[in-house]
Design an enzyme around this catalytic site. Structure first.
Site, PDB file in Angstrom:
ATOM      1  N   LYS A  53       0.921  -1.194  -0.070  1.00 43.05           N
ATOM      2  CA  LYS A  53      -0.028   0.021  -0.097  1.00 43.05           C
ATOM      3  C   LYS A  53       0.842   1.294  -0.035  1.00 43.05           C
ATOM      4  O   LYS A  53       0.460   2.142  -0.890  1.00 43.05           O
ATOM      5  CB  LYS A  53      -0.758   0.152   1.463  1.00 43.05           C
ATOM      6  N   ASN A  54       1.886   1.281   0.854  1.00 41.94           N
ATOM      7  CA  ASN A  54       2.644   2.482   0.965  1.00 41.94           C
ATOM      8  C   ASN A  54       3.674   2.672  -0.071  1.00 41.94           C
ATOM      9  O   ASN A  54       4.338   3.561  -0.055  1.00 41.94           O
ATOM     10  CB  ASN A  54       3.250   2.439   2.411  1.00 41.94           C
ATOM     11  N   ARG A  83      -5.448  11.160   4.051  1.00 40.23           N
ATOM     12  CA  ARG A  83      -4.519  12.247   4.332  1.00 40.23           C
ATOM     13  C   ARG A  83      -3.447  11.901   3.443  1.00 40.23           C
ATOM     14  O   ARG A  83      -2.446  12.952   3.258  1.00 40.23           O
ATOM     15  CB  ARG A  83      -4.351  12.381   5.910  1.00 40.23           C
ATOM     16  N   CYS A 137      -5.141  12.164  12.305  1.00 40.87           N
ATOM     17  CA  CYS A 137      -5.902  11.097  12.204  1.00 40.87           C
ATOM     18  C   CYS A 137      -6.085  10.239  13.596  1.00 40.87           C
ATOM     19  O   CYS A 137      -5.195  10.971  14.411  1.00 40.87           O
ATOM     20  CB  CYS A 137      -5.261  10.295  10.988  1.00 40.87           C
ATOM     21  N   ARG A 143      -0.331  14.409  12.566  1.00 39.23           N
ATOM     22  CA  ARG A 143       0.244  14.370  11.153  1.00 39.23           C
ATOM     23  C   ARG A 143       0.304  15.863  10.612  1.00 39.23           C
ATOM     24  O   ARG A 143       0.063  16.021   9.613  1.00 39.23           O
ATOM     25  CB  ARG A 143      -0.816  13.541  10.656  1.00 39.23           C
ATOM     26  N   PRO A 144       1.368  16.543  11.187  1.00 37.23           N
ATOM     27  CA  PRO A 144       1.757  17.793  10.580  1.00 37.23           C
ATOM     28  C   PRO A 144       2.296  17.644   9.276  1.00 37.23           C
ATOM     29  O   PRO A 144       2.783  16.665   8.969  1.00 37.23           O
ATOM     30  CB  PRO A 144       2.592  18.450  11.647  1.00 37.23           C
ATOM     31  N   ILE A 145       2.336  18.841   8.343  1.00 38.45           N
ATOM     32  CA  ILE A 145       3.023  18.555   7.105  1.00 38.45           C
ATOM     33  C   ILE A 145       4.196  19.830   6.689  1.00 38.45           C
ATOM     34  O   ILE A 145       4.264  20.065   5.668  1.00 38.45           O
ATOM     35  CB  ILE A 145       2.166  18.619   6.062  1.00 38.45           C
ATOM     36  N   ASP A 146       4.674  20.072   8.249  1.00 42.90           N
ATOM     37  CA  ASP A 146       5.400  21.577   8.023  1.00 42.90           C
ATOM     38  C   ASP A 146       6.781  21.077   7.148  1.00 42.90           C
ATOM     39  O   ASP A 146       7.203  21.966   6.367  1.00 42.90           O
ATOM     40  CB  ASP A 146       5.793  21.924   9.252  1.00 42.90           C
ATOM     41  N   LEU A 147       7.195  19.805   7.397  1.00 40.59           N
ATOM     42  CA  LEU A 147       8.401  19.629   6.595  1.00 40.59           C
ATOM     43  C   LEU A 147       8.199  19.568   5.166  1.00 40.59           C
ATOM     44  O   LEU A 147       9.024  19.988   4.335  1.00 40.59           O
ATOM     45  CB  LEU A 147       8.720  18.064   7.087  1.00 40.59           C
ATOM     46  N   ASP A 174       4.584   0.706  12.264  1.00 36.44           N
ATOM     47  CA  ASP A 174       3.530   0.100  11.553  1.00 36.44           C
ATOM     48  C   ASP A 174       3.270  -1.463  12.139  1.00 36.44           C
ATOM     49  O   ASP A 174       2.216  -1.890  11.839  1.00 36.44           O
ATOM     50  CB  ASP A 174       3.487   0.152  10.219  1.00 36.44           C
ATOM     51  N   ARG A 187      -8.463  -0.711   5.019  1.00 36.86           N
ATOM     52  CA  ARG A 187      -7.676   0.245   4.330  1.00 36.86           C
ATOM     53  C   ARG A 187      -6.359  -0.328   3.775  1.00 36.86           C
ATOM     54  O   ARG A 187      -5.649   0.157   2.680  1.00 36.86           O
ATOM     55  CB  ARG A 187      -7.522   1.498   5.063  1.00 36.86           C
TER      56      ARG A 187
HETATM   57  C1  EPZ Z   1       4.233   6.880   6.257  1.00 40.38           C
HETATM   58  O1  EPZ Z   1       3.156   7.955   6.831  1.00 40.38           O
HETATM   59  C2  EPZ Z   1       3.289   5.737   6.053  1.00 40.38           C
HETATM   60  N1  EPZ Z   1       2.252   6.045   5.263  1.00 40.38           N
HETATM   61  C3  EPZ Z   1       2.784   5.412   7.558  1.00 40.38           C
HETATM   62  O2  EPZ Z   1       2.127   4.147   7.521  1.00 40.38           O
HETATM   63  C4  EPZ Z   1       3.985   4.990   8.483  1.00 40.38           C
HETATM   64  O3  EPZ Z   1       3.453   4.771   9.723  1.00 40.38           O
HETATM   65  C5  EPZ Z   1       4.823   6.275   8.349  1.00 40.38           C
HETATM   66  O4  EPZ Z   1       5.349   6.574   7.177  1.00 40.38           O
HETATM   67  C6  EPZ Z   1       6.187   5.859   8.957  1.00 40.38           C
HETATM   68  O5  EPZ Z   1       6.762   4.950   8.374  1.00 40.38           O
HETATM   69  C7  EPZ Z   1       2.014   6.057   3.974  1.00 40.38           C
HETATM   70  O6  EPZ Z   1       3.220   5.820   3.528  1.00 40.38           O
HETATM   71  C8  EPZ Z   1       1.047   6.353   3.127  1.00 40.38           C
HETATM   72  P1  EPZ Z   1       6.160  10.434   8.449  1.00 40.38           P
HETATM   73  P2  EPZ Z   1       3.773   9.448   7.162  1.00 40.38           P
HETATM   74  O7  EPZ Z   1       5.877  11.671   7.617  1.00 40.38           O
HETATM   75  O8  EPZ Z   1       4.808   9.954   5.571  1.00 40.38           O
HETATM   76  C9  EPZ Z   1       5.961  13.733  11.579  1.00 40.38           C
HETATM   77  C10 EPZ Z   1       0.252   2.648   7.740  1.00 40.38           C
HETATM   78  O9  EPZ Z   1      -0.275   2.212   8.701  1.00 40.38           O
HETATM   79  N2  EPZ Z   1       6.142  14.841  10.702  1.00 40.38           N
HETATM   80  O10 EPZ Z   1       7.371   9.643   8.138  1.00 40.38           O
HETATM   81  O11 EPZ Z   1       2.861  10.427   7.254  1.00 40.38           O
HETATM   82  C11 EPZ Z   1       4.839  12.875  11.947  1.00 40.38           C
HETATM   83  O12 EPZ Z   1       3.841  13.671  12.726  1.00 40.38           O
HETATM   84  C12 EPZ Z   1       0.569   4.222   7.687  1.00 40.38           C
HETATM   85  O13 EPZ Z   1       0.331   2.167   6.905  1.00 40.38           O
HETATM   86  C13 EPZ Z   1       6.152  16.074  11.196  1.00 40.38           C
HETATM   87  O14 EPZ Z   1       6.527  16.474  12.092  1.00 40.38           O
HETATM   88  O15 EPZ Z   1       4.930   9.629   8.056  1.00 40.38           O
HETATM   89  C14 EPZ Z   1       5.104  11.711  12.760  1.00 40.38           C
HETATM   90  O16 EPZ Z   1       5.245  12.010  13.909  1.00 40.38           O
HETATM   91  C15 EPZ Z   1       0.274   4.763   8.989  1.00 40.38           C
HETATM   92  N3  EPZ Z   1       6.038  16.935  10.051  1.00 40.38           N
HETATM   93  C16 EPZ Z   1       6.694  11.351  11.922  1.00 40.38           C
HETATM   94  O17 EPZ Z   1       6.877  12.647  11.662  1.00 40.38           O
HETATM   95  C17 EPZ Z   1       5.897  16.621   8.807  1.00 40.38           C
HETATM   96  O18 EPZ Z   1       5.972  17.551   7.760  1.00 40.38           O
HETATM   97  C18 EPZ Z   1       6.603  10.348  10.933  1.00 40.38           C
HETATM   98  O19 EPZ Z   1       5.826  10.417   9.947  1.00 40.38           O
HETATM   99  C19 EPZ Z   1       5.949  15.293   8.517  1.00 40.38           C
HETATM  100  C20 EPZ Z   1       5.866  14.367   9.403  1.00 40.38           C
END
Ligand code: EPZ
Length: 417
Positions: free
Chosen positions: A22-23, A92, A116, A121-125, A305, A397
Site C-alpha cells: 500500500k505505502n 490524508r 488522524c 500528522r503535521p506537514i510542516d516538513l 506500523d 484500508r
Molecule cells: C508514512 O506516513 C506511512 N504512510 C505510515 O503508514 C507510516 O507509519 C509512516 O510513514 C512512518 O513509517 C504512507 O506511506 C501512506 P512520516 P507519513 O511523515 O509519511 C512527523 C500505515 O499504517 N512529521 O514519516 O505520514 C509525523 O507527525 C501508515 O500504513 C512532522 O512532524 O509518516 C510523525 O510523527 C500509518 N512533520 C513522524 O514525522 C511533517 O511534515 C513520521 O511521519 C511530516 C511528518
C-alpha cells in the site's frame, strides 16, 4: 461498518502470499500525474486507499482503469490542479500529490489534511521543502494553494526523516531546473520503489534507501510498466499471526531483506524463523518470551506500523515487555481494547508496559485505526472464546482479503457486514 467474528485458540498452518505494498503504490500513483504519460502498474492491492487515489486521479482528468491487480493510468488528459476536499479528508496521504501536481501543473489546490487516529500528522516538513524548491504557498480557509513559476533544484535538509516529506520532495524535484539533494531523507523500501518507478519513466534519482538522495531535473517522461514490491507490513502481520497462535506458516512473495527488524524481534520472543530471499517460515513458540524493549524508529529500525501487532503478541508473553513509540504521538489506542481481552498494559506517555498474561479471552472490541485493528484480530486468533472486532473499514484500508487469507491458514473467522 462491518465486523469480524473470530473463534480463537487455533494454530495457524499453511502458506500465504503477500500482495503489493500500500505505502509503495500510493506515492507511485501520485507520480503518474507528473509525466503526461501512460503507466501500467502491476501487483497493486485492492484496498480502500488505492480506490481513493484512483478517484482522485480521475477527478483531475486522468484515465484510470483497474483490472484485478493491474492499474493503468493515462495522465495525458489531466485538466485540473484541484484535489477534491472530500477525498483528501478520507485519505490524508493524498498530500503527496502536492509535489507531483507542482511538477506537472506548477499549481495545486488541496485541503489541509487533518490529523488522524494516530496523531496530528503535521506537514510542516513537506511545506518547507516545497518552499525551498520555489513554491509559493497560501494557506487559507483550510486550503493550501501552491504555485510556482518554475521549481529550482536546491539542497534540502529534512529536520526528521519523514517518509511523506521525502516522497513529496522527490516528486517536486524530478522536473525542477538543476539538481536537488535531500539530506536526512527517509530510507524506507517504499522510497527506493518510488525511485525505481521514476527512473523507469526517465527521471534521474539516486541514493534512495540512504539518507542522501540526489534528483537531477529532466524535462519529460516516457510511458512505463512497473511491478510494485510486496507489502512488508502485511508480511509482518502474518508473521505475528503465526507466532501468536504457536503456528507454522510460510509467507511467500516477499522481500525478506525488508523484514530484518521484525524477524529479529520475533526470534527474541521465541519464534523459529527460516527464510530465503523471497519467502519466510515462522514456527511460533509454545510460550512467547517477553522482550525487554522495542523502540519504533524510522527504517531500518523497528517499524511503527508493526507496533500494535507486537503488543498483541507480547500480551501473552512470559514476563514484562516495554514498547516505546517514538514515531507517532498517539499510537496506543489498541491497548485499551486489548485490555478488554484480558491484557495487562500500562501506557505512560509514549511508552507501553505490557505484563504478559497466561491467556487472552474473547471480547467485543473496536478498531480505532488500521494497524491497531489488525492487532485486535491477531489477539482474537489467540484468545479463548469468541472475539468481535468492529469498525473493520479501518483494517480494510491496508489489508486485502484479510479474513479470507487467515481462514485459509485455519483461522475460524468470518466477516459480517
Ligand atoms: C508514512 O506516513 C506511512 N504512510 C505510515 O503508514 C507510516 O507509519 C509512516 O510513514 C512512518 O513509517 C504512507 O506511506 C501512506 P512520516 P507519513 O511523515 O509519511 C512527523 C500505515 O499504517 N512529521 O514519516 O505520514 C509525523 O507527525 C501508515 O500504513 C512532522 O512532524 O509518516 C510523525 O510523527 C500509518 N512533520 C513522524 O514525522 C511533517 O511534515 C513520521 O511521519 C511530516 C511528518
Amino acid at each position: 461498518m462491518g465486523k469480524y467474528i473470530i473463534n480463537g485458540d487455533k494454530r495457524l498452518t499453511g502458506e500465504v502470499s503477500i500482495f503489493g505494498a500500500k505505502n509503495a503504490v500510493l506515492p507511485i500513483l501520485a507520480a503518474t500525474v507528473i509525466g503526461n504519460n501512460q503507466s501500467t502498474i502491476y501487483n497493486t492491492p485492492n484496498l480502500r486507499d488505492v480506490e481513493i487515489m484512483k478517484k482522485i486521479l480521475i477527478s483531475v482528468g486522468c484515465i484510470v482503469e483497474k483490472i484485478d491487480n493491474i492499474m493503468y493510468v493515462d495522465s495525458r488528459p489531466l485538466n485540473s490542479f484541484i484535489i477534491p476536499d472530500d477525498l483528501v479528508r478520507e485519505m490524508r496521504s493524498s498530500i503527496i500529490l502536492m509535489g507531483a501536481m507542482l511538477s506537472r501543473c506548477k499549481e495545486v489546490l488541496i485541503s489541509y489534511p487533518g490529523g488522524c487516529e494516530i496523531g496530528p500528522r503535521p506537514i510542516d516538513l513537506h511545506l518547507k521543502a516545497l518552499k525551498d524548491l520555489g513554491t509559493e504557498i497560501e494557506e487559507s480557509h483550510g486550503f493550501l494553494h501552491c504555485k510556482t513559476d518554475g521549481l529550482k533544484g536546491c539542497d534540502i535538509q529534512l529536520d526528521y526523516p519523514s517518509v511523506g516529506a521525502t516522497e513529496n520532495t522527490i516528486l517536486a524535484a524530478v522536473f525542477a531546473e538543476g539538481t536537488t539533494i535531500i539530506r536526512n531523507a527517509a530510507r524506507e523500501p517504499e522510497i527506493v520503489e518510488l525511485q525505481n518507478y521514476l527512473n523507469k519513466c526517465g527521471a534521474r534519482v539516486s541514493g534512495a534507501g540512504t539518507s542522501i538522495i540526489k534528483i537531477e531535473g529532466v524535462e519529460k517522461f516516457n510511458d512505463v510498466k512497473h511491478t510494485v514490491i510486496s507489502d512488508r507490513i502485511e508480511a509482518g502481520t502474518f508473521m505475528v499471526a503465526s507466532a501468536i497462535t504457536g503456528g507454522e506458516v510460510v509467507i511467500k512473495n516477499i522481500e525478506t531483506d525488508h523484514l530484518q527488524a521484525i524477524t529479529a524481534k520475533l526470534r527474541e520472543s521465541g519464534s523459529l524463523i527460516y527464510n530465503d530471499s523471497s519467502s519466510i517460515k515462522i514456527v511460533g513458540p509454545r510460550k512467547v518470551n517477553s522482550i525487554e524493549m522495542i523502540q519504533t524508529l524510522p527504517y531500518p529500525g523497528f517499524p511503527t506500523d508493526m507496533q500494535a501487532q507486537m503488543m498483541a503478541l507480547l500480551s501473552i508473553a512470559n514476563g514484562t515487555s516495554i514498547i516505546s513509540e517514538t514515531v507517532f504521538e498517539n499510537r496506543f489506542k489498541h491497548a485499551e481494547e486489548l485490555t478488554r481481552m484480558g491484557a495487562n498494559i500500562k501506557i505512560i506517555g509514549r511508552v507501553a508496559v505490557i505484563k504478559g498474561v497466561k491467556e487472552l479471552t474473547g471480547a467485543k472490541v473496536k478498531s480505532k485505526d488500521l494497524r491497531g485493528g489488525a492487532s485486535l484480530v491477531l489477539a482474537g486468533l489467540a484468545a479463548k472464546g469468541s472475539t468481535e472486532v468492529d469498525n473493520i473499514h479501518h483494517i480494510e484500508r491496508g489489508y486485502e482479503d484479510f479474513d479470507l487469507k487467515l481462514k485459509e491458514l485455519g483461522a475460524d473467522i468470518k466477516k459480517v457486514d
